[in-house]
Each structure stands twice: as C-alpha cells, then as structure tokens.
Write a protein that holds these residues in place. Structure first.
Motif, PDB file in Angstrom:
ATOM      1  N   ALA A 173      -9.322   3.817   6.864  1.00 12.13           N
ATOM      2  CA  ALA A 173      -8.743   4.792   5.940  1.00 12.13           C
ATOM      3  C   ALA A 173      -7.310   5.122   6.333  1.00 12.13           C
ATOM      4  O   ALA A 173      -6.434   5.278   5.469  1.00 12.13           O
ATOM      5  N   THR A 174      -7.057   5.223   7.629  1.00  6.32           N
ATOM      6  CA  THR A 174      -5.692   5.474   8.098  1.00  6.32           C
ATOM      7  C   THR A 174      -4.762   4.331   7.703  1.00  6.32           C
ATOM      8  O   THR A 174      -3.638   4.557   7.225  1.00  6.32           O
ATOM      9  N   LEU A 175      -5.225   3.104   7.884  1.00  4.37           N
ATOM     10  CA  LEU A 175      -4.426   1.948   7.490  1.00  4.37           C
ATOM     11  C   LEU A 175      -4.258   1.877   5.980  1.00  4.37           C
ATOM     12  O   LEU A 175      -3.192   1.500   5.476  1.00  4.37           O
ATOM     13  N   ALA A 176      -5.305   2.237   5.248  1.00  6.47           N
ATOM     14  CA  ALA A 176      -5.236   2.206   3.790  1.00  6.47           C
ATOM     15  C   ALA A 176      -4.159   3.149   3.271  1.00  6.47           C
ATOM     16  O   ALA A 176      -3.457   2.837   2.300  1.00  6.47           O
ATOM     17  N   VAL A 177      -4.015   4.303   3.917  1.00  7.88           N
ATOM     18  CA  VAL A 177      -2.977   5.255   3.499  1.00  7.88           C
ATOM     19  C   VAL A 177      -1.594   4.630   3.639  1.00  7.88           C
ATOM     20  O   VAL A 177      -0.734   4.788   2.763  1.00  7.88           O
ATOM     21  N   SER A 178      -1.360   3.880   4.720  1.00  6.11           N
ATOM     22  CA  SER A 178      -0.062   3.213   4.900  1.00  6.11           C
ATOM     23  C   SER A 178       0.195   2.194   3.798  1.00  6.11           C
ATOM     24  O   SER A 178       1.295   2.098   3.258  1.00  6.11           O
ATOM     25  N   VAL A 179      -0.851   1.426   3.453  1.00  2.00           N
ATOM     26  CA  VAL A 179      -0.702   0.426   2.390  1.00  2.00           C
ATOM     27  C   VAL A 179      -0.422   1.104   1.059  1.00  2.00           C
ATOM     28  O   VAL A 179       0.459   0.689   0.290  1.00  2.00           O
ATOM     29  N   ILE A 180      -1.175   2.156   0.762  1.00  2.00           N
ATOM     30  CA  ILE A 180      -1.000   2.865  -0.506  1.00  2.00           C
ATOM     31  C   ILE A 180       0.372   3.522  -0.572  1.00  2.00           C
ATOM     32  O   ILE A 180       1.036   3.509  -1.619  1.00  2.00           O
ATOM     33  N   GLN A 181       0.824   4.080   0.545  1.00  2.00           N
ATOM     34  CA  GLN A 181       2.165   4.657   0.580  1.00  2.00           C
ATOM     35  C   GLN A 181       3.217   3.592   0.286  1.00  2.00           C
ATOM     36  O   GLN A 181       4.199   3.844  -0.421  1.00  2.00           O
ATOM     37  N   ALA A 182       3.004   2.400   0.818  1.00  4.22           N
ATOM     38  CA  ALA A 182       3.930   1.301   0.548  1.00  4.22           C
ATOM     39  C   ALA A 182       3.929   0.934  -0.923  1.00  4.22           C
ATOM     40  O   ALA A 182       4.986   0.709  -1.522  1.00  4.22           O
ATOM     41  N   MET A 183       2.734   0.857  -1.511  1.00  3.11           N
ATOM     42  CA  MET A 183       2.649   0.497  -2.930  1.00  3.11           C
ATOM     43  C   MET A 183       3.298   1.553  -3.813  1.00  3.11           C
ATOM     44  O   MET A 183       3.989   1.232  -4.793  1.00  3.11           O
ATOM     45  N   ILE A 184       3.092   2.815  -3.480  1.00  5.90           N
ATOM     46  CA  ILE A 184       3.729   3.891  -4.248  1.00  5.90           C
ATOM     47  C   ILE A 184       5.250   3.768  -4.146  1.00  5.90           C
ATOM     48  O   ILE A 184       5.975   3.939  -5.131  1.00  5.90           O
ATOM     49  N   GLY A 185       5.744   3.446  -2.946  1.00  3.39           N
ATOM     50  CA  GLY A 185       7.180   3.258  -2.788  1.00  3.39           C
ATOM     51  C   GLY A 185       7.713   2.125  -3.644  1.00  3.39           C
ATOM     52  O   GLY A 185       8.786   2.226  -4.240  1.00  3.39           O
ATOM     53  N   VAL A 186       6.959   1.037  -3.713  1.00  2.68           N
ATOM     54  CA  VAL A 186       7.359  -0.104  -4.541  1.00  2.68           C
ATOM     55  C   VAL A 186       7.373   0.283  -6.014  1.00  2.68           C
ATOM     56  O   VAL A 186       8.299  -0.050  -6.762  1.00  2.68           O
ATOM     57  N   ILE A 187       6.342   0.995  -6.453  1.00  2.00           N
ATOM     58  CA  ILE A 187       6.260   1.396  -7.863  1.00  2.00           C
ATOM     59  C   ILE A 187       7.412   2.329  -8.215  1.00  2.00           C
ATOM     60  O   ILE A 187       8.062   2.183  -9.253  1.00  2.00           O
ATOM     61  N   GLN A 188       7.687   3.295  -7.332  1.00  2.00           N
ATOM     62  CA  GLN A 188       8.762   4.248  -7.606  1.00  2.00           C
ATOM     63  C   GLN A 188      10.134   3.579  -7.597  1.00  2.00           C
ATOM     64  O   GLN A 188      11.029   3.992  -8.323  1.00  2.00           O
ATOM     65  N   ALA A 189      10.279   2.522  -6.778  1.00  2.00           N
ATOM     66  CA  ALA A 189      11.562   1.818  -6.733  1.00  2.00           C
ATOM     67  C   ALA A 189      11.865   1.141  -8.062  1.00  2.00           C
ATOM     68  O   ALA A 189      13.029   0.989  -8.440  1.00  2.00           O
ATOM     69  N   GLY A 190      10.808   0.710  -8.766  1.00  2.00           N
ATOM     70  CA  GLY A 190      10.975   0.170 -10.111  1.00  2.00           C
ATOM     71  C   GLY A 190      11.632  -1.182 -10.190  1.00  2.00           C
ATOM     72  O   GLY A 190      12.241  -1.517 -11.211  1.00  2.00           O
ATOM     73  N   ALA A 191      11.543  -1.997  -9.125  1.00  4.06           N
ATOM     74  CA  ALA A 191      12.122  -3.340  -9.175  1.00  4.06           C
ATOM     75  C   ALA A 191      11.473  -4.133 -10.302  1.00  4.06           C
ATOM     76  O   ALA A 191      10.253  -4.093 -10.494  1.00  4.06           O
ATOM     77  N   GLU A 192      12.280  -4.868 -11.030  1.00  3.54           N
ATOM     78  CA  GLU A 192      11.779  -5.558 -12.223  1.00  3.54           C
ATOM     79  C   GLU A 192      10.662  -6.538 -11.907  1.00  3.54           C
ATOM     80  O   GLU A 192       9.670  -6.619 -12.634  1.00  3.54           O
ATOM     81  N   HIS A 193      10.804  -7.302 -10.796  1.00  2.00           N
ATOM     82  CA  HIS A 193       9.792  -8.300 -10.500  1.00  2.00           C
ATOM     83  C   HIS A 193       8.467  -7.647 -10.104  1.00  2.00           C
ATOM     84  O   HIS A 193       7.405  -8.197 -10.356  1.00  2.00           O
TER      85      HIS A 193
END
Length: 319
Positions: free
Chosen positions: A189-209
């Motif tokens: 669960a601790t590791l999952a939070v890091s992955v999810i935080q990364a995905m949220i960062g990617v989504i918020q960045a809004g890169a086209e690809h």
C-alpha cells in the motif's frame, strides 16, 4: 518475483502497461473522462477490487491514500469476493447497491455484482452524482496478476472497465495468496501510494502523449512482490508474459453439501467436478493485451525530465 512472467529480480515490483480492445472511442462512449488536465481541481479517485469491499488489500490502500491526502477517495466494490470474474457484467436482474463504511473514503458503496459492475455503476449512475473521476485504482488484490491471468482477473477487469471509458486506470496486486490481514498489505500500500502520486502528477502535467495513451484505454498493471522475498529493490517495466495455469479437474464423489448449494441431487446422470490447482505452462500463441505497450515504453523513455512517470516513481521509491 515474476513480473508479467518475466523474471525481474527479487523484490522488484513489475509494471505492465496494457491496452484493452476497443470498438468505439471511450471519450464518446461516456460523459466521464479525464477532467483534471485543464480544470486544476483536487483529484478524485475511485477505488474498487474483486476481493470485496471488506478485503484487507482495499482497506489498506484507502487508509494509506487518505493519510497521504493525495485525492478525494471514493469506493465502489463488490459486496463479497468476486475473483476471476474478468470483465463480466450482470444482466437479467437488478443490481443492489448500499452504503458501506470504509475508513478514509468520502463515500463508499458495496454492489452485489462483479468488479466491472461496481466500476460501471460508479461511473454511469447517480451513486456518485456530479463526480467525475480522474483516476480509478483496483486492488490491492490478494495474489499476483501476471501473464494470461490478466484476462481472467476481476482486479484487472475493474480497471479495464474504467479505461474503456477513457479514465486513467491502474490495477494493483500483491504476489502473496496468504495475505489475509491488513497489516500484510502495509508495504504494498505504501508503494502503491507512490505509484498513484506519480500517475496523478502525469495527469496534471497534461502532456499530449500521456493524454492520448489514457484516452486510448491504457491500463497500468502493477504486481508487488511478497514480503518474503526481502526489501523492495526498485521498479521494472515488463512485458506481459504468456504463462497460464492449466487446471486439473477431478470428479467429486462426496455427497452434496452447503459447498454445492446449486446442485440438484435428483438430476439424472449428474457429474460434479472441482477445479484443483494444476500447472503453469507457457502457451505458444496468446491473445495480445498490450498492443500499445511498446509505444508506451517509447513514450516513457521520451520523457527525460523529472516529471517523467518512470523517473518520478523511481525517485519516490529511492527516497
């Protein structure tokens, strides 16, 4: 640890990116969609699974996400265990949905249906009226989902249902079938939070690809190693393998009992079989679940900045 049926070394979570088959554009199929790119609101996450709403993996994930305060957490999951349901949905009867208490979640509902039912209901009904989810996470599953098991998996099926509707989705599994207490999911669960935080960062960045990848129905499938293999050593991006369990069905000669409630003992010529554990084999030809995994790998490598999803995850885990 076998990640996607490719050996990546002890204590290394595997990340498998898959894309489900689509016949129509997911963004046109559903009013839900990626909303966080441009509106800048606090992220809203939906959590589901196939082990049931009371499963320790789901409870541990929600607790850790709530503690990290990454997003508003909502839960919609099967009312009981519905493992190996794949992407099945319920037809021919009503679905019952009722409130449930999941500490850390804003709202929680249990559904007497399949994992895909739960996600479909959450996205396309008044249950969470007015809420558009930015990310859907399924898990943490008891047992890995590697190789062709992703086809049978209700955990992956729940994530795939969200992906089919154009919403970024992640499936999370712990490679430990003996994990039956919430404490046994603390590390994953601790590791999952890091992955999810990364995905949220990617989504918020809004890169086209990245937008294109998620809009195309991408599912990120992550398998965490069992604690028995030692401390986590890193993260590996893997290919889906072609390993599959070939079951061993044995005929049951014992009398009917509560474990066989659907059997009518008066049915003539009735034979009863139980699916026992068989053996793992590599299959020579498999249906592809990762048509665009190679292009996703290229996109990850293309991102060289610190906001890169892959680098972001590694940085989080190395801290």
């Amino acid at each position: 640890m076998i990640g996607g049926q490719r050996r990546v070394g002890p204590g290394i979570p595997s990340v498998l990116v898959t894309r489900p088959p689509r016949m129509i554009s997911p963004c046109k199929a559903c009013s839900n969609g990626i909303d966080m790119y441009n509106n800048g609101h606090r992220p809203r996450m939906l959590i589901s699974n196939d082990d049931g709403i009371n499963a320790p993996g789901l409870r541990a994930l929600v607790a850790h996400l709530a503690k990290a305060d990454l997003a508003d957490i909502h839960v919609c999951a099967p009312s009981s265990e519905r493992s190996a349901q794949s992407h099945a949905i319920t037809l021919g009867r009503y679905l019952q949905c009722y409130s449930a208490d999941v500490p850390g979640a804003v709202k929680s509902f249990a559904v007497d249906g399949t994992p895909a039912d739960a996600v479909m209901l959450a996205l396309n009904s008044p249950v969470f009226e007015g809420i558009r989810f930015d990310l859907v996470a399924s898990g943490i599953n008891r047992g890995d989902n590697c190789g062709l098991h992703v086809i049978y998996s209700g955990t992956v099926g729940a994530a795939r249902e969200a992906a089919c509707k154009g919403i970024p989705a992640i499936a999370l599994s712990l490679a430990d079938h003996s994990a039956r207490s919430q404490e046994q999911y603390e590390t994953s669960a601790t590791l999952a939070v890091s992955v999810i935080q990364a995905m949220i960062g990617v989504i918020q960045a809004g890169a086209e690809h990245h937008q294109q990848a998620f809009a195309a129905g991408t599912v990120v499938n992550i398998n965490f190693p069992s604690r028995s293999v030692g401390p986590v050593a890193g993260v590996a991006l893997t290919h889906q393998g072609n390993g599959c369990v070939f079951p061993k069905f044995l005929e049951v000669t014992e009398p009917a009992g509560p474990h066989l409630p659907e059997i009518d003992e008066h049915t003539p010529n009735l034979r009863v079989f139980r699916n026992y554990a068989g053996e793992m084999r590599e299959t020579p030809a498999v249906p592809s679940q990762q048509q665009h995994a190679s292009s996703w790998r290229a996109l990850l490598k293309k991102q060289q900045s610190s906001s890169s999803w892959r680098q972001w995850v590694c940085q989080q885990w190395l801290q």
